[in-house]
Design an enzyme around this catalytic site. Structure first.
Site, PDB file in Angstrom:
ATOM      1  CG  HIS A   1       0.840  -3.887   5.203  1.00  0.00           C
ATOM      2  ND1 HIS A   1       0.008  -3.553   4.161  1.00  0.00           N
ATOM      3  CD2 HIS A   1       1.466  -5.027   4.835  1.00  0.00           C
ATOM      4  CE1 HIS A   1       0.116  -4.459   3.200  1.00  0.00           C
ATOM      5  NE2 HIS A   1       0.994  -5.375   3.584  1.00  0.00           N
TER       6      HIS A   1
ATOM      7  CG  HIS B   1      -1.874  -1.147   1.229  1.00  0.00           C
ATOM      8  ND1 HIS B   1      -2.078  -1.977   2.303  1.00  0.00           N
ATOM      9  CD2 HIS B   1      -2.690  -1.600   0.238  1.00  0.00           C
ATOM     10  CE1 HIS B   1      -2.983  -2.891   1.979  1.00  0.00           C
ATOM     11  NE2 HIS B   1      -3.366  -2.681   0.730  1.00  0.00           N
TER      12      HIS B   1
ATOM     13  CD  GLU C   1      -0.349   0.348   4.448  1.00  0.00           C
ATOM     14  OE1 GLU C   1      -1.579   0.248   4.399  1.00  0.00           O
ATOM     15  OE2 GLU C   1       0.426  -0.625   4.503  1.00  0.00           O
TER      16      GLU C   1
ATOM     17  CD  GLU D   1      -1.700  -3.756   8.913  1.00  0.00           C
ATOM     18  OE1 GLU D   1      -1.338  -2.558   8.868  1.00  0.00           O
ATOM     19  OE2 GLU D   1      -2.270  -4.332   7.955  1.00  0.00           O
TER      20      GLU D   1
HETATM   21 ZN    ZN Z   1      -1.308  -1.990   4.159  1.00  0.00          ZN
END
Ligand code: ZN
Length: 348
Positions: free
Chosen positions: A163, A63, A66, A227
């Protein structure tokens, strides 16, 4: 001889967002190949024979907005290029979606992390891999990861896909352990990820179209979506919050092992998916605001979402929300709910 100016691989990637002619770099300790835009391969010239062999994939920017993981990876790549890290294991670094980095968005046309393996399975004949550049990129990344692992056939395969999340989280850092089809979960991997500051694990129970499920399922890698905190623009990340994650990656690639005997299940929160909430049409709405954190628990009967006047409710006390996003396309997952799970009987 080709070089990366200022050892800034991110700058090179951003200047060549869709295409970069592969090239190699001379280095005293490593073979270094830039394989595509955003993809750089390092291999120690001398892999010690009796040492444990690993092939490590570190990905970020699946993404584009990020930024914290992108900064971590770029710093480590820079230190490798300038020979400040003693690399022990072949390592592939990936900046997943360079055009999305350049516009500061999650993606350009389609969420890259919904475009891996599952999308092209035999039961999905509708998938057009040329429909947009993200689909082309997903296929390119799969090919490069495949070639990387094939190059090191006797190495243990690992993949850490880094992420940051859209919303706050009651557990600031957490990891998704992709579905491993009933195989046991690995204490050593839990300890590696814990050393990044992550103690909450979401254990998936079905195949997914994510990058981490792809490398786990197709290549048998120990693979995680991790994350590390909240999305912020470049330069606004508090580096102290990411120091442990960065040091863990440096330790991994330089051959420093975690102590598996430190594993204690009470250090962790293991969660399993209870419900997958799919958005079917534009009437779908969440009942809570954007600042409600991931892993916020609800009580039995509380309403999470409404679609066509149908209420989607918590079945049990403590059922918590993860990844809620009412803005996904119709037919896509708008939220997961999770509940605590005990995994003592399936650990190695
Ligand atoms: Zn992500």
């Amino acid at each position: 001889m080709n070089k990366i100016s200022n050892n800034d691989f991110l700058a090179l990637t951003r200047a060549n967002e869709y295409f970069l002619t592969p090239f190699s770099i001379d280095h005293p300790q490593c073979d270094i190949d830039i394989l595509a835009t955003g993809v750089i391969y390092f291999c120690p010239k001398n892999i010690i024979d009796n040492q444990r062999k690993k092939a490590i994939v570190i990905s970020c920017a699946i993404h584009g907005n990020e930024t914290a993981p992108i900064e971590i990876c770029n710093d480590i790549i820079s230190d490798l290029l300038s020979n400040n890290i003693n690399l022990q294991h072949p390592t592939l670094f990936i900046f997943g979606n360079p055009p999305a980095i350049n516009i500061g968005e999650r993606f350009v046309e389609e969420n890259l992390n919904r475009l891996f393996s599952g999308m092209r399975s035999s039961d999905n004949n509708d998938y057009d891999p040329t429909l947009n550049k993200e689909r082309v990129r997903a296929a390119e990344l799969e090919k490069l990861v495949t070639e990387f692992y094939q190059k090191h056939p006797d190495a243990e395969r690992t993949h850490y896909d880094l992420h940051t999340a859209i919303r706050d989280s009651a557990h600031e850092k957490f990891a998704v352990y992709p579905f491993i089809h009933g195989k046991p979960w690995h204490k050593e991997q839990f300890e590696i990820v814990r050393s990044m500051g992550v103690t909450t694990f979401l254990l998936m129970q079905k195949p997914a179209t994510t990058f981490s499920y792809y490398s786990s399922n197709i290549h048998g890698a120990h693979s995680f979506t991790i994350e590390l905190g909240k999305v912020r623009p470049f330069g606004e990340n508090d580096q102290t919050k990411f120091a442990a994650s960065k040091q863990t990656i440096i330790n991994l690639i330089s051959g420093q092992e975690v102590d598996i005997h430190q594993f204690d299940a009470s250090n962790y929160q293991f969660m399993s998916v209870h419900k997958e909430v799919v958005k079917h049409n534009d009437s779908f709405k969440l009942t809570f605001s954007d600042d409600v954190a991931n892993f916020t628990a609800f009580n039995q009967g509380d309403v999470f979402a409404i679609e066509d006047d149908v209420e989607i409710k918590a079945d049990t006390n403590g059922e918590a929300i993860v990844f809620p996003n009412a803005n996904v396309a119709n037919g896509q997952r708008a939220m997961l709910t999770v509940i605590p799970v005990n995994i003592d009987n399936n650990l190695v």
